[in-house]
Design an enzyme around this catalytic site. Structure first.
Site, PDB file in Angstrom:
ATOM      1  N   ARG A   1     -12.508  31.003 -15.508  1.00  0.00           N
ATOM      2  CA  ARG A   1     -11.401  31.225 -16.453  1.00  0.00           C
ATOM      3  C   ARG A   1     -10.251  30.256 -16.165  1.00  0.00           C
ATOM      4  O   ARG A   1      -9.579  29.787 -17.089  1.00  0.00           O
ATOM      5  CB  ARG A   1     -10.931  32.681 -16.444  1.00  0.00           C
ATOM      6  CG  ARG A   1      -9.934  33.022 -17.535  1.00  0.00           C
ATOM      7  CD  ARG A   1      -9.727  34.520 -17.703  1.00  0.00           C
ATOM      8  NE  ARG A   1     -10.718  35.133 -18.555  1.00  0.00           N
ATOM      9  CZ  ARG A   1     -10.589  35.284 -19.890  1.00  0.00           C
ATOM     10  NH1 ARG A   1      -9.512  34.844 -20.507  1.00  0.00           N
ATOM     11  NH2 ARG A   1     -11.536  35.859 -20.589  1.00  0.00           N
TER      12      ARG A   1
ATOM     13  N   GLU B   1      -3.301  41.031 -20.758  1.00  0.00           N
ATOM     14  CA  GLU B   1      -3.046  39.903 -19.867  1.00  0.00           C
ATOM     15  C   GLU B   1      -2.150  38.792 -20.433  1.00  0.00           C
ATOM     16  O   GLU B   1      -1.324  38.239 -19.710  1.00  0.00           O
ATOM     17  CB  GLU B   1      -4.386  39.271 -19.449  1.00  0.00           C
ATOM     18  CG  GLU B   1      -5.236  40.169 -18.583  1.00  0.00           C
ATOM     19  CD  GLU B   1      -6.686  39.690 -18.544  1.00  0.00           C
ATOM     20  OE1 GLU B   1      -7.342  39.736 -19.607  1.00  0.00           O
ATOM     21  OE2 GLU B   1      -7.149  39.283 -17.488  1.00  0.00           O
TER      22      GLU B   1
END
Lengths: 208, 782
Positions: free
Chosen positions: B311, B718
């Site tokens: 990520r 997030e």
């Protein structure tokens, strides 16, 4: 009224050693487990003489307890009286999650021994509401969504009630300063300020 | 009436304010519950030569001591690979690692017993930093490469080329509720676990593996969590596992509840990361080539590091189109806690590297950083709107959000005001910065993108709602109630939201990756649609109608669209359904469509969509002390058509504050022996209420429905964390005003100490073009 308390935690409190030992023996037999042998005389025995009788006033109720002098107010509330609304965040007086009110003053219940508060009026988060009617600070926290996970919330609310009682806070800046001992990892701070401000202003308006 | 989209307060609001909302360790304790306490290693790296637990039994109240020999199944709790020993017998891998666990009638007895356990060690030199690990060739997992075009050739062809590096610290989760698990044996070989876990299914699987029993003998229930933030995605497992072993060995309920210092010492954190880059760009500030190495500090075991690193690699670009780019990533192995998921899951680290590079380019060229940011945005169609991993950004909202937040914040005027302020103040400088966020939504691992739900309607019309997600304060349960109430056409108070439990919804994914509402919401809706399809014919029959498909479920009533005045109560239909022998319970299921990932080429469409936001921050930095004050923050964030604007605003504010903590004040300090010295709130500073900016304006992007997502909403957990990059860049902007330099290196976190050093460095180099930066310049082909 003298209340019969339910013993939650074994050991740290009276009688515990025996019940525990009996239980342990029973389980060992029942389970047929081969745990290593416990010496018949422990080298570090529990001292039955170290317990004292304490009478505490908690949320308007008298509580008769037999505890070790070194037990904190927080542990008495949580482990002994099932008042688990008061949270243990750090156990070192650094996070504010365990804040309760003693005679209207806010204190960290993890930093104080229960026996120091004989005769005092202790109020926990469970004692703020009148029946089903929430305390104005509780209602303001609901109205302004002043929490996320909720774990710091009982401490925040008790602290905020203490702040209002102190009468020092005049502005948002004061609220921020005087609430800075209660940390909230979710960062619900803007809404906490709004909720506390609302109660403070309501108080001011009521006084006028 | 629909409840989706309303500002509904948290479903446990009253419980939270009255202290009645129960967390794992708040429950009424079963009789005979034992407590566990670990014996921890006083070395970061060592060989275990001898373990003697016998003295512990001399302490009153000690029930037993758990060692590796007591593990009935596998002595390992690793989640991707088996490299996470539960009871180490040969080596110690980090300071404070639990070697054995003492079981006592009370925690005090267990602690006193633990003091008496004797373990002998042969200390070994530890590896404690990323650079030391690289030097020692200490890596774990597989290296990864994500590339587009040919970065090497493009760098050679670039007008300018700079090299540099940026290193950032990790972050402790500091959930207020520490790790807690209760295990209750039923005496027949089955175990009920209450755990503060974001991933009940994985906790179940790990416990079953450690106990050597099938998954179906283990039920894991999560009531709610006092914060998670990724720290309870995999980290709850080992503690639940040792409690389970204690329950097996003693036959009694067993409890693990970590003390704060234990929690901070034992559990993994956000990965610290080192980025080393070479960037090529034009005179106008267009980045033409980028070559980056990312080194993530995995700690002692792999845990979730591979997807975290991936990520990071997929977010180095943030919102910027870079034609030729190569990102290489490696996970280093150190003698520290095993680093893990933390809100953003590597994305923030990757993006901080990207923003560092942008700022570097801007200052080198003497351009305002926001101008260079704008010039490099993804835009248009085709290649310029496609990421380096081959995913086209079909719903690019960056420019729209950017202009909106700039206008809201009066950015242009304040730039001028701040310049005036800085001219007239020698020792106080203000800084202003705007940064964007583009964050991919979906688990990178395609198979995790599925969810289930179970709805039970009882004959009185009351309903139990189960879904696979866990509640940690993010408002998931509240949103699921809203979805269910809307989909089933009844009022919210008809529902009881059940604790998340593996015997209700099996084989769930972690509540993570911001995906909780997206995945579980669709599963809940699916179950509601099934039930409506069963109830409609019953209602039609009751109302003597021919066409059940014409029926509307709304607000506790069912009626025909053609004859809206002829209506019938929901509970009447439910009762009739029971009498007609129609099933009143249903499962729901969802899998995210159209996502795929080719791990071999690092190309695909890993994300269902992107979440966007942008933030403007203004700070004032004190040149004598290095302290800063956050004066104002303006945010515009894209949550699609919000399921609950109240909850979403809280997520944005809270995420921003947490990100600001990571980038400016939360400093993890390990000493030369590998001891974590910041193991309490007294030594590890998270943001308090006094650090929240007084002017904090959050706006949700309007008319932002996201196609194909539950009621047009978007994930929100997030992405807002990375809005806090604007604070770091604003601090850098203020530091730059202390001199005239073309490079402002700033350590992360930007603590007062780090800021002071940066100011000193700027002052020292001021006026001398490319002072320190010169050594970092590589072949400017001007």
């Amino acid at each position: 009224m003298r209340l019969r308390f339910r013993r939650r935690r074994l050991g740290q409190f009276a009688i515990a050693g025996t019940v525990g030992a009996v239980l342990a023996g029973f389980t060992k037999q029942a389970m047929g487990q081969s745990t290593p042998q416990t010496p018949s005389k422990p080298e570090v025995p529990a001292d039955p003489n170290s317990y004292v009788d304490v009478e505490l006033q908690i949320n308007g109720k008298e509580q008769m307890l037999k505890i070790e002098p070194r037990v904190t107010l927080l542990d008495v509330l949580r482990e002994r009286l099932d008042l688990t609304g008061t949270k243990k965040g750090c156990d070192h007086g650094q996070c504010g999650a365990c804040t309760v009110l003693v005679n209207g003053r806010r204190i960290n219940s993890c930093l104080t021994f229960a026996i120091m508060h004989r005769g005092a009026e202790i109020t926990t988060i469970e004692g703020l509401a009148k029946g089903n009617t929430l305390h104005p600070m509780q209602a303001a926290f609901v109205a302004h969504d002043a929490f996320q996970c909720g774990y710091c919330t009982p401490g925040q609310i008790c602290s905020a009630v203490g702040l209002v009682n102190e009468g020092h806070a005049q502005s948002d800046a004061d609220i921020r300063e005087l609430m800075s001992g209660n940390i909230c990892r979710c960062g619900a701070y803007p809404n906490i300020v709004t909720a506390v401000r609302e109660v403070l202003e309501g108080k001011k308006n009521a006084a006028v | 009436m629909t409840t989706v989209g309303q500002r509904k307060s948290h479903e446990s609001a009253t419980g939270h304010v009255s202290g009645k909302a129960l967390y794992t360790d708040d429950q009424r304790q079963p009789i005979g519950m034992v407590s566990l306490y670990p014996v921890t290693a006083p070395h970061a790296s060592a060989r275990i030569t001898h373990i003697d637990v016998s003295a512990a039994y001399g302490v009153a109240g000690v029930v037993t001591v758990l060692t590796a020999e007591d593990v009935p199944g596998e002595n390992d709790t690793g989640v991707i690979i088996r490299d996470e020993v539960l009871f180490p017998t040969e080596v110690i891998s980090y300071w404070g690692q639990a070697v054995v666990w003492v079981v006592g009638e009370t925690e005090t007895a267990a602690r006193l017993g633990a003091d008496r356990v004797v373990v002998h060690y042969e200390p070994l030199p530890p590896i404690l930093s990323i650079k030391d690990a690289i030097a020692a060739n200490s890596f774990q997992g597989q290296p990864l490469v994500v590339r587009r075009g040919d970065a090497t050739t493009a760098l050679q062809a670039a007008d300018f080329c700079l090299t540099g590096e940026v290193e950032m610290n990790g972050q402790d989760h500091f959930y207020l509720e520490t790790q807690a698990s209760w295990v209750i044996p039923d005496g027949e070989g089955n175990y009920q676990i209450y755990s503060s876990t974001q991933h009940p299914t994985e906790t179940q699987v790990i416990i079953a593996r450690v106990l050597g029993i099938p998954n179906n003998r283990v039920v894991v229930t999560c009531l709610r969590m006092g914060g998670g933030f990724g720290g309870k995605e995999s980290q709850a497992n080992p503690f639940a596992a040792v409690a389970a072993i204690a329950a097996v060995k003693t036959g009694r309920p067993a409890r693990v509840r970590l003390r704060r210092s234990q929690d901070m010492t034992l559990t993994g954190k956000r990965h610290g990361l080192l980025g080393q880059y070479q960037v090529g760009f034009s005179q106008e500030g267009h980045i033409t080539a980028l070559d980056v190495d990312l080194y993530a500090d995995g700690g002692w075991s792999l845990d979730l590091s591979p997807p975290v690193l991936l990520r990071a690699a997929l977010h180095v670009d943030n919102a910027y189109y870079i034609p030729d780019i190569e990102v290489r990533g490696q996970i280093v192995k150190t003698h520290k806690t095993s680093n893990t998921a933390f809100r953003g899951f590597g994305g923030p680290q990757g993006m901080v590297v990207g923003e560092e590079i942008i700022d570097r380019v801007a200052r080198f060229l003497g351009l305002p950083p926001e101008v260079v940011r704008e010039r490099n945005f993804y835009h248009g169609e085709g290649a310029t709107n496609t990421t380096h991993y081959g995913q086209e950004i079909f719903d690019n909202r960056i420019a729209c959000i950017w202009s909106q937040v700039k206008a809201n914040a009066n950015f242009a005027e304040r730039r001028i005001e701040i310049a005036h302020f800085n001219q007239s103040h020698s020792y106080k400088k203000r800084g202003l910065a705007i940064t964007p966020v583009k964050f991919g939504i979906s688990f990178n691992k395609t198979q995790y993108n599925q969810a289930g739900a179970l709805i039970l309607i009882y004959t009185d019309g009351s309903i139990q709602l189960n879904h696979g997600g866990t509640e940690m304060g993010q408002g998931l349960h509240t949103k699921m109630l809203q979805v269910a109430a809307s989909a089933l056409g009844v009022k919210i108070d008809r529902f009881r939201l059940m604790p998340t439990s593996t015997d209700k919804v099996p084989n769930t994914s972690a509540t993570a990756a911001s995906s909780g509402a997206d995945l579980n919401g669709q599963a809940v809706k699916d179950a509601c649609e099934t039930l409506k399809a069963r109830l409609a014919p019953v209602a039609a029959k009751l109302m003597n109608l021919d066409a059940p498909e014409d029926l509307v479920f709304e607000d506790g009533w069912i009626y025909s669209r053609s004859y809206p005045n002829d209506r019938i109560r929901f509970e009447q239909v439910v009762e009739q359904a029971y009498n007609d022998r129609v099933s009143l319970s249903a499962t729901g299921y969802y899998r995210t469509p159209n996502i795929y990932w080719d791990a071999a080429t690092s190309q695909g469409r890993p994300f269902y969509y992107f979440a966007y936001g942008a933030a403007v921050s203004e700070v004032e930095v004190d040149g004598f002390t290095g302290t800063f004050k956050l004066r104002q923050v303006d945010i515009v964030h894209d949550v699609g058509e919000s399921l609950n604007p109240l909850v979403d605003q809280g997520q944005i504010e809270g995420g921003f504050v947490q990100g600001m903590g990571w980038l400016t004040m939360e400093e993890l300090v390990w000493d030369a022996q590998g001891r974590l010295r910041s193991d309490a709130p007294s030594t590890y500073k998270i943001p308090t209420i006094s650090e929240v900016p007084e002017h904090f304006h959050v706006e949700l992007l309007q008319r932002a429905a996201q196609e194909g997502v539950i009621y047009g909403s978007k994930a929100v957990g997030e992405p807002p964390l990375m809005l806090a990059m604007s604070v770091r860049e604003a601090i850098r902007d203020a530091i730059a005003a202390f001199g005239a330099v073309d490079f402002v290196p700033l350590a992360s976190p930007a603590t007062p100490e780090a800021i002071l050093w940066a100011i000193e460095s700027v002052k020292a180099r001021s006026g001398a073009k490319s002072g320190v930066a010169e050594s970092l310049l590589v072949s400017p082909t001007v």
